[in-house]
Scaffold this motif. Structure first.
Motif, PDB file in Angstrom:
ATOM      1  N   ILE A   1       0.845  -1.198   0.000  1.00 17.12           N
ATOM      2  CA  ILE A   1       0.000   0.000   0.000  1.00 17.12           C
ATOM      3  C   ILE A   1       0.878   1.244   0.000  1.00 17.12           C
ATOM      4  N   PHE A   2       0.504   2.197  -0.838  1.00 16.90           N
ATOM      5  CA  PHE A   2       1.209   3.484  -0.850  1.00 16.90           C
ATOM      6  C   PHE A   2       0.171   4.587  -0.684  1.00 16.90           C
TER       7      PHE A   2
ATOM      8  N   VAL B   1      -3.078   3.678  -2.810  1.00 16.97           N
ATOM      9  CA  VAL B   1      -3.117   2.823  -3.986  1.00 16.97           C
ATOM     10  C   VAL B   1      -2.416   1.518  -3.641  1.00 16.97           C
ATOM     11  N   ILE B   2      -2.760   0.468  -4.378  1.00 16.52           N
ATOM     12  CA  ILE B   2      -2.068  -0.801  -4.226  1.00 16.52           C
ATOM     13  C   ILE B   2      -0.971  -0.855  -5.276  1.00 16.52           C
TER      14      ILE B   2
END
Lengths: 116, 530
Positions: free
Chosen positions: B3-4, B22-23
């Motif tokens: 995850i970011f 986002v993934i």
């Protein structure tokens, strides 16, 4: 779209964006941000057809009391001095591997300065 | 994969908005073999496809959360989301070019979906009313004439042509004037705009002129004009809507005015008296709410065209749409006659009747002889504890009472059935200036009376039938040996069924309340509806 507050014309505006999840080291290259006039009367981001005014300075920011590690997005004093009064918006673009990711748009209102 | 997340921060490191996460896929060889059976473990391999042809197979692929994407953006297998996991929208998967394959939401879970949604092109689209009638009453902010075109927000909601829009806004109009116009009816009211058989919406925008120009308090504007307006509009068959007052920055507006505006908005949003079917609360909106100052209002008061459009399309339309989708409501207003002109005082909710002469005569609906069990209820506030009648049913005029509820010679609430055939007192003493909720229950073989949802007494004598009779309040003159009621009455309700022990109401009731036969708020001009 987030409202970041009011700033005065001729004032340096520094907006901080932090990485609150994940590894900042995964970001490749220097992220970018541009400034556009905000759409009056709405919290929606500016339309694509609205031309960007100029690119903003994006500089790495270490973790400190201003938030987690990330970047400072800056509108310089000279730039704000040249803008008309009103609302403006920007967002944030960075690259992770093969993907391009953007942060939510942020809006601020530029008002007249008392002290020039 | 990992995850970011990105998030904007304000001064001092204060987080702004929500984190945008986002993934991030793992590039190569991340999860292969047995570990690739579930999505969390599989990741994306190579150019966005899942290896081994079958993408995700086995038990892990049955629910949509586990369904993998393979090839050119399609969901593999013939039934991508089936079984219990597919009955809710969150589990519906997209296949192909943005469409949902198969009946995407089926079973019990599909009956809800806010009861309105349809799936089209891969997204849920709320149902939009195609017929109906929306009328707005208001001031210059409703009219929209001060800046730009003569279009107000209600005309900018963007409904299709089957929805009629009428803007009856008038510059400088006060809420008091709007209320009087509704009472008077005619061209300036909204009666002439009512369309029978359709859903009708009455939208109220006003009050700022009462506060700004006449220094009226927010509480008075709400309680005396706006809330009664909403209830009267509902009785006339409209679904009633009101919106909060916008902030102002013009020279007329004082700090005191601002305090009263906020007080008014708080009362309106609380809707504690059930005045409106729906309230559009714009206070916290980032574009037009209190925090936005007077942006997009050239005179620091009136919205400009873009703000009108924003209010109409983005804020007002969903509220109006919800009401337009409801079944048509009929005009249920009734006429109630008085021995003399009534006077009004503060009621339990809003206003009440303090005096109507020797009788207040209602239609017979609330005490229909053909309906048993039947419950009638009313708020009463005595002015004395001497013997007096409060409400009863009797011949018209001056006949013997079929029943009477009142205060007996010892100051207790009591009932008198069939002109003295049975007289039963409760244990509750009437108290001067204290509201009590009287509930009188007529059954086929008995009658009951209770106070404040308790203290019930009963008699085996049933209220008699026969004759065309009307219920009366503050009646039973000297001919029956009981004095007129001298206090205030408010909020009369007639219900199908035996409502023994039900808690006291906390506000006025609206016409769509289940089992409610008739309701008489007894407010100024809004006496009641059947």
């Amino acid at each position: 779209m987030i409202f970041a507050g009011e700033f005065q014309r001729g004032e340096t505006i520094t907006l901080r964006i932090g990485v609150d999840a994940g590894d900042i080291g995964a970001v490749t290259g220097l992220p970018t941000a541009t400034l556009k006039p905000a759409r009056p009367g709405t919290a929606a981001p500016p339309r694509e057809a609205v031309p960007a005014l100029f690119a903003l300075s994006v500089d790495p920011a270490p973790e400190d009391e201003g938030g987690p590690a990330g970047w400072n997005v800056t509108v310089t004093a000279a730039q704000t001095a040249g803008l008309a009064l009103g609302s403006y918006a920007t967002d944030f673009r960075c690259v992770l591997g093969a993907g391009i990711y953007k942060a939510e748009a942020v809006r601020f209102r530029l008002i007249e300065a008392v002290t020039s | 994969m990992s995850i970011f997340g990105l998030r904007w921060y304000g001064a001092g490191g204060v987080p702004l908005g929500l984190s945008r996460s986002v993934i991030v896929p793992i590039d190569t060889g991340a999860a292969t073999g047995g570990g690739a059976v579930t999505l969390d473990d599989a990741g994306l391999i190579g150019a966005g496809t899942i290896s081994s042809g079958g993408a995700v197979t086995g038990a892990g692929a049955i629910v949509s959360d586990d369904a993998g994407v393979s090839g050119a953006g399609t969901v593999s297998g013939s039934a991508p989301a089936t079984g219990s996991g597919a009955t809710t929208l969150d589990d519906a998967v997209a296949a192909g070019a943005g469409t949902v394959a198969f009946p995407p939401v089926t079973g019990a879970g599909a009956a809800t979906l806010d009861d309105a949604g349809v799936v089209s092109g891969g997204v849920v689209v709320p149902a939009v009313a195609t017929t109906g009638n929306a009328v707005e009453v208001g001031d210059s902010i409703a009219r929209g004439g001060n800046y730009g075109s003569e279009l107000g927000s209600i005309e900018r909601m963007g409904f299709a042509g089957g929805v009629t829009i009428v803007n009856k806004g008038v510059g400088s109009l006060t809420a008091l004037q709007m209320f009087d116009r509704l009472v008077a009816g005619g061209a300036n009211g909204i009666d002439v705009n009512f369309v029978a058989g359709q859903s009708n919406v009455a939208s109220f925008q006003g009050g700022t002129n009462d506060i700004g120009s006449f220094e009226e308090t927010g509480a008075n504007v709400y309680n005396l004009y706006v809330a009664p307006w909403g209830r009267l509009a509902a009785a006339k068959g409209y679904y009633s809507i009101a919106r909060t007052l916008l902030g102002r920055g013009d020279a007329l507006w004082s700090g005191t005015n601002e305090t009263e505006r906020q007080a008014y908005n708080a009362l309106l949003v609380a809707n504690a008296t059930g005045a409106f079917d729906s309230v559009l609360d714009m206070r916290g909106d980032s574009a037009v709410g209190d925090g936005s100052g007077t942006t997009n209002r050239p005179d620091l008061l009136h919205p400009n065209d873009s703000m009108m459009l924003d209010i109409g399309l983005r804020l007002l339309k969903p509220v109006v749409n919800t009401q337009l989708l409801r079944p048509a409501r009929t005009n249920r207003e009734v006429t109630i006659s008085f021995a003399s002109s009534p006077t009004y005082a503060a009621g339990k909710f809003g206003m009440g009747i303090a005096s109507g002469g020797s009788f207040i005569n209602t239609p017979p609906v609330p005490v229909d002889n053909s309906v048993r069990p039947l419950t009638i209820e009313m708020w009463v506030k005595p002015a004395s504890t001497s013997a007096q009648g409060i409400f009863g049913k009797l011949d018209n005029p001056g006949g013997s009472p079929q029943f009477l509820v009142g205060i007996d010679g010892s100051g207790k609430y009591y009932m008198n059935i069939n002109n003295g055939a049975s007289v039963v007192a409760t244990s509750v003493s009437a108290a001067v200036g204290t509201w009590a909720y009287l509930r009188f229950i007529m059954l086929s073989g008995s009658t009951k009376l209770e106070v404040d949802g308790a203290n019930q007494v009963s008699t085996a004598t049933a209220v008699g039938s026969g004759g065309t009779r009307a219920i009366r309040y503050q009646t039973l003159d000297g001919a029956h040996g009981v004095a007129d009621f001298g206090g205030v009455v408010s909020g009369f309700a007639s219900w199908d069924g035996d409502r023994s022990g039900v808690a006291n109401p906390t506000g006025h009731l609206l016409p769509n309340t289940t089992n409610l036969r008739a309701y008489y708020p007894f407010e100024r001009h809004l006496l009641g509806w059947n």
